[in-house]
Write a protein that holds these residues in place. Sequence first.
Motif, PDB file in Angstrom:
ATOM      1  N   HIS A  81      61.137  48.474  45.290  1.00  0.00           N
ATOM      2  CA  HIS A  81      62.282  48.320  45.362  1.00  0.00           C
ATOM      3  C   HIS A  81      62.912  49.723  46.164  1.00  0.00           C
ATOM      4  O   HIS A  81      64.368  49.559  46.858  1.00  0.00           O
ATOM      5  CB  HIS A  81      62.791  49.120  43.874  1.00  0.00           C
ATOM      6  N   PHE A  82      62.175  50.595  46.617  1.00  0.00           N
ATOM      7  CA  PHE A  82      63.041  51.645  47.991  1.00  0.00           C
ATOM      8  C   PHE A  82      61.793  51.298  49.199  1.00  0.00           C
ATOM      9  O   PHE A  82      62.439  52.179  50.420  1.00  0.00           O
ATOM     10  CB  PHE A  82      62.434  52.776  47.388  1.00  0.00           C
ATOM     11  N   TYR A  83      60.697  50.894  49.664  1.00  0.00           N
ATOM     12  CA  TYR A  83      60.028  50.461  50.379  1.00  0.00           C
ATOM     13  C   TYR A  83      59.808  49.031  50.908  1.00  0.00           C
ATOM     14  O   TYR A  83      59.511  48.715  51.714  1.00  0.00           O
ATOM     15  CB  TYR A  83      58.909  51.527  50.630  1.00  0.00           C
ATOM     16  N   GLY A  84      60.031  47.952  50.605  1.00  0.00           N
ATOM     17  CA  GLY A  84      60.244  46.577  50.883  1.00  0.00           C
ATOM     18  C   GLY A  84      59.674  46.125  50.594  1.00  0.00           C
ATOM     19  O   GLY A  84      59.105  44.979  51.677  1.00  0.00           O
ATOM     20  N   CYS A  85      58.474  46.530  50.267  1.00  0.00           N
ATOM     21  CA  CYS A  85      57.140  45.715  49.487  1.00  0.00           C
ATOM     22  C   CYS A  85      57.012  43.838  48.882  1.00  0.00           C
ATOM     23  O   CYS A  85      57.623  44.200  48.095  1.00  0.00           O
ATOM     24  CB  CYS A  85      55.855  46.656  48.963  1.00  0.00           C
ATOM     25  N   LYS A  86      56.188  42.947  49.443  1.00  0.00           N
ATOM     26  CA  LYS A  86      56.085  41.899  49.040  1.00  0.00           C
ATOM     27  C   LYS A  86      55.354  41.054  48.464  1.00  0.00           C
ATOM     28  O   LYS A  86      55.099  40.490  48.564  1.00  0.00           O
ATOM     29  CB  LYS A  86      57.263  41.265  50.073  1.00  0.00           C
ATOM     30  N   LYS A  87      54.223  41.886  48.958  1.00  0.00           N
ATOM     31  CA  LYS A  87      52.959  41.261  48.188  1.00  0.00           C
ATOM     32  C   LYS A  87      51.703  42.629  48.287  1.00  0.00           C
ATOM     33  O   LYS A  87      51.574  43.292  49.069  1.00  0.00           O
ATOM     34  CB  LYS A  87      52.359  40.543  50.073  1.00  0.00           C
ATOM     35  N   LEU A  88      51.564  42.591  47.156  1.00  0.00           N
ATOM     36  CA  LEU A  88      50.959  44.067  46.952  1.00  0.00           C
ATOM     37  C   LEU A  88      49.704  43.671  46.602  1.00  0.00           C
ATOM     38  O   LEU A  88      49.778  42.322  45.106  1.00  0.00           O
ATOM     39  CB  LEU A  88      51.209  44.809  45.824  1.00  0.00           C
ATOM     40  N   ILE A  89      48.264  43.829  46.492  1.00  0.00           N
ATOM     41  CA  ILE A  89      46.630  43.606  45.857  1.00  0.00           C
ATOM     42  C   ILE A  89      46.612  44.728  45.379  1.00  0.00           C
ATOM     43  O   ILE A  89      46.128  45.725  46.118  1.00  0.00           O
ATOM     44  CB  ILE A  89      46.180  43.158  47.088  1.00  0.00           C
ATOM     45  N   ARG A  90      46.177  45.278  44.197  1.00  0.00           N
ATOM     46  CA  ARG A  90      45.285  45.835  43.613  1.00  0.00           C
ATOM     47  C   ARG A  90      44.171  45.372  43.653  1.00  0.00           C
ATOM     48  O   ARG A  90      43.707  44.791  43.945  1.00  0.00           O
ATOM     49  CB  ARG A  90      45.492  46.062  42.348  1.00  0.00           C
ATOM     50  N   VAL A  91      43.068  46.897  44.304  1.00  0.00           N
ATOM     51  CA  VAL A  91      41.830  46.505  44.429  1.00  0.00           C
ATOM     52  C   VAL A  91      41.701  47.813  43.778  1.00  0.00           C
ATOM     53  O   VAL A  91      41.503  49.244  44.288  1.00  0.00           O
ATOM     54  CB  VAL A  91      41.393  47.046  46.402  1.00  0.00           C
ATOM     55  N   GLY A  92      40.739  47.638  42.059  1.00  0.00           N
ATOM     56  CA  GLY A  92      40.322  48.614  41.704  1.00  0.00           C
ATOM     57  C   GLY A  92      38.911  48.178  40.796  1.00  0.00           C
ATOM     58  O   GLY A  92      37.690  47.222  41.523  1.00  0.00           O
ATOM     59  N   THR A  93      38.649  48.583  39.960  1.00  0.00           N
ATOM     60  CA  THR A  93      37.180  48.555  38.932  1.00  0.00           C
ATOM     61  C   THR A  93      37.366  48.301  37.928  1.00  0.00           C
ATOM     62  O   THR A  93      38.922  48.608  37.471  1.00  0.00           O
ATOM     63  CB  THR A  93      36.524  49.982  38.976  1.00  0.00           C
ATOM     64  N   ALA A  94      36.602  47.742  37.512  1.00  0.00           N
ATOM     65  CA  ALA A  94      37.226  47.676  35.453  1.00  0.00           C
ATOM     66  C   ALA A  94      35.845  47.354  35.008  1.00  0.00           C
ATOM     67  O   ALA A  94      34.359  46.566  35.635  1.00  0.00           O
ATOM     68  CB  ALA A  94      37.117  45.905  36.188  1.00  0.00           C
ATOM     69  N   GLY A  95      35.488  47.035  33.984  1.00  0.00           N
ATOM     70  CA  GLY A  95      34.394  47.528  32.763  1.00  0.00           C
ATOM     71  C   GLY A  95      34.309  45.504  32.444  1.00  0.00           C
ATOM     72  O   GLY A  95      35.223  45.338  32.186  1.00  0.00           O
ATOM     73  N   SER A  96      33.101  45.422  33.063  1.00  0.00           N
ATOM     74  CA  SER A  96      32.750  43.770  32.437  1.00  0.00           C
ATOM     75  C   SER A  96      32.444  43.869  30.623  1.00  0.00           C
ATOM     76  O   SER A  96      31.858  45.439  29.877  1.00  0.00           O
ATOM     77  CB  SER A  96      31.636  44.151  32.884  1.00  0.00           C
ATOM     78  N   TYR A  97      32.950  42.421  30.107  1.00  0.00           N
ATOM     79  CA  TYR A  97      33.178  42.443  29.066  1.00  0.00           C
ATOM     80  C   TYR A  97      32.691  41.201  28.602  1.00  0.00           C
ATOM     81  O   TYR A  97      32.319  40.765  27.572  1.00  0.00           O
ATOM     82  CB  TYR A  97      34.877  41.843  28.519  1.00  0.00           C
ATOM     83  N   GLN A  98      31.866  40.581  29.866  1.00  0.00           N
ATOM     84  CA  GLN A  98      31.431  39.273  29.420  1.00  0.00           C
ATOM     85  C   GLN A  98      29.574  39.522  29.935  1.00  0.00           C
ATOM     86  O   GLN A  98      29.552  40.118  31.497  1.00  0.00           O
ATOM     87  CB  GLN A  98      31.971  38.408  30.331  1.00  0.00           C
ATOM     88  N   GLU A  99      28.668  39.178  29.598  1.00  0.00           N
ATOM     89  CA  GLU A  99      26.856  39.257  29.984  1.00  0.00           C
ATOM     90  C   GLU A  99      27.010  38.947  31.249  1.00  0.00           C
ATOM     91  O   GLU A  99      26.583  39.605  32.254  1.00  0.00           O
ATOM     92  CB  GLU A  99      26.258  38.541  28.969  1.00  0.00           C
ATOM     93  N   HIS A 100      26.832  37.295  31.452  1.00  0.00           N
ATOM     94  CA  HIS A 100      27.252  37.384  32.688  1.00  0.00           C
ATOM     95  C   HIS A 100      28.187  37.725  34.014  1.00  0.00           C
ATOM     96  O   HIS A 100      27.577  38.341  35.039  1.00  0.00           O
ATOM     97  CB  HIS A 100      28.122  35.804  32.880  1.00  0.00           C
ATOM     98  N   LEU A 101      29.045  39.037  33.675  1.00  0.00           N
ATOM     99  CA  LEU A 101      29.171  39.983  35.121  1.00  0.00           C
ATOM    100  C   LEU A 101      28.420  40.905  34.319  1.00  0.00           C
ATOM    101  O   LEU A 101      29.191  41.881  34.408  1.00  0.00           O
ATOM    102  CB  LEU A 101      30.794  39.707  34.449  1.00  0.00           C
ATOM    103  N   LYS A 102      27.914  40.873  36.187  1.00  0.00           N
ATOM    104  CA  LYS A 102      27.429  41.926  36.955  1.00  0.00           C
ATOM    105  C   LYS A 102      28.702  43.168  37.212  1.00  0.00           C
ATOM    106  O   LYS A 102      29.334  42.611  38.088  1.00  0.00           O
ATOM    107  CB  LYS A 102      25.837  41.326  37.380  1.00  0.00           C
ATOM    108  N   ILE A 103      27.613  44.515  37.519  1.00  0.00           N
ATOM    109  CA  ILE A 103      27.741  45.708  38.245  1.00  0.00           C
ATOM    110  C   ILE A 103      28.311  44.807  39.752  1.00  0.00           C
ATOM    111  O   ILE A 103      27.336  43.746  40.699  1.00  0.00           O
ATOM    112  CB  ILE A 103      27.289  46.518  38.803  1.00  0.00           C
TER     113      ILE A 103
END
Length: 234
Positions: A81-103
């Motif tokens: 709203h104040f700086y006019g950003c139009k495309k925002l991509i979060r790049v973060g970490t998450a904890g896996s909830y499924q066995e097939h998703l590994k570090i």
Amino acid sequence: MSTPTPHNAAVKGDIAESILLPGDPLRAKFIAENYLENVKCYNTVRNMNGYTGTYKGKPVSVQGTGMGVSSIGIYSYELIHFYGCKKLIRVGTAGSYQEHLKIGDIVFAMGACTDTNYASQYEFKGTYAPIASWNLLYKAVEFANSKGFKNTVGNVFTSEIFYNGSNPHKKWMEMNVLAVEMEAAALYMNAAAAKVDALAIVTISDSLVTQEETTSDVREKSFTNMMEIALEVV
Ligand code: HPA
């Protein structure tokens, strides 16, 4: 709406329309130093570093958001709203909830379930479904596949609480939610309310299934595939 804000020393024009949003401000510094050219640091208020530079000639910014919906809610709202950003991509970490998703695996958050009350501000009579920008999601998946980066697309859970007094994870796991993090839903709602594009890309840093973990140093310095994807599509 005026700049600077109480949280950001930048003035309008200092921040690019395309922006990467790591939770950790030191990851913002890492991305700026390792991927961007002609870098200028526009913010150090609260040590929540923000930088603008170019990537392959395109203006791109990168801004730390802190942890949790409250913090990303403030930063992303101001960026939009104040700086006019139009495309925002979060790049973060998450904890896996499924066995097939590994570090180290990449998850694209197509949707973000949440236990926060962030949506209550909009006074819906039903339940809002926070989702990614299809445009950014489609491009990100296409690019990741072209590079051979293992990735999975689906639901994440944006949790309000890291140290839970109970175990909220089991039910979300059963509903095929892929991973838990703490910011995507707020980013998606801020973006939707302003009709701009947002995507959350997360790399699995620990597993709620096997209890495996990575160190904070690895969290900060690695996960470069996710950053390359974000920079390419933003
Ligand atoms: N819980 C919440 N957020 C997270 C986690 C977690 O286990 N790992 C990375 N972000």
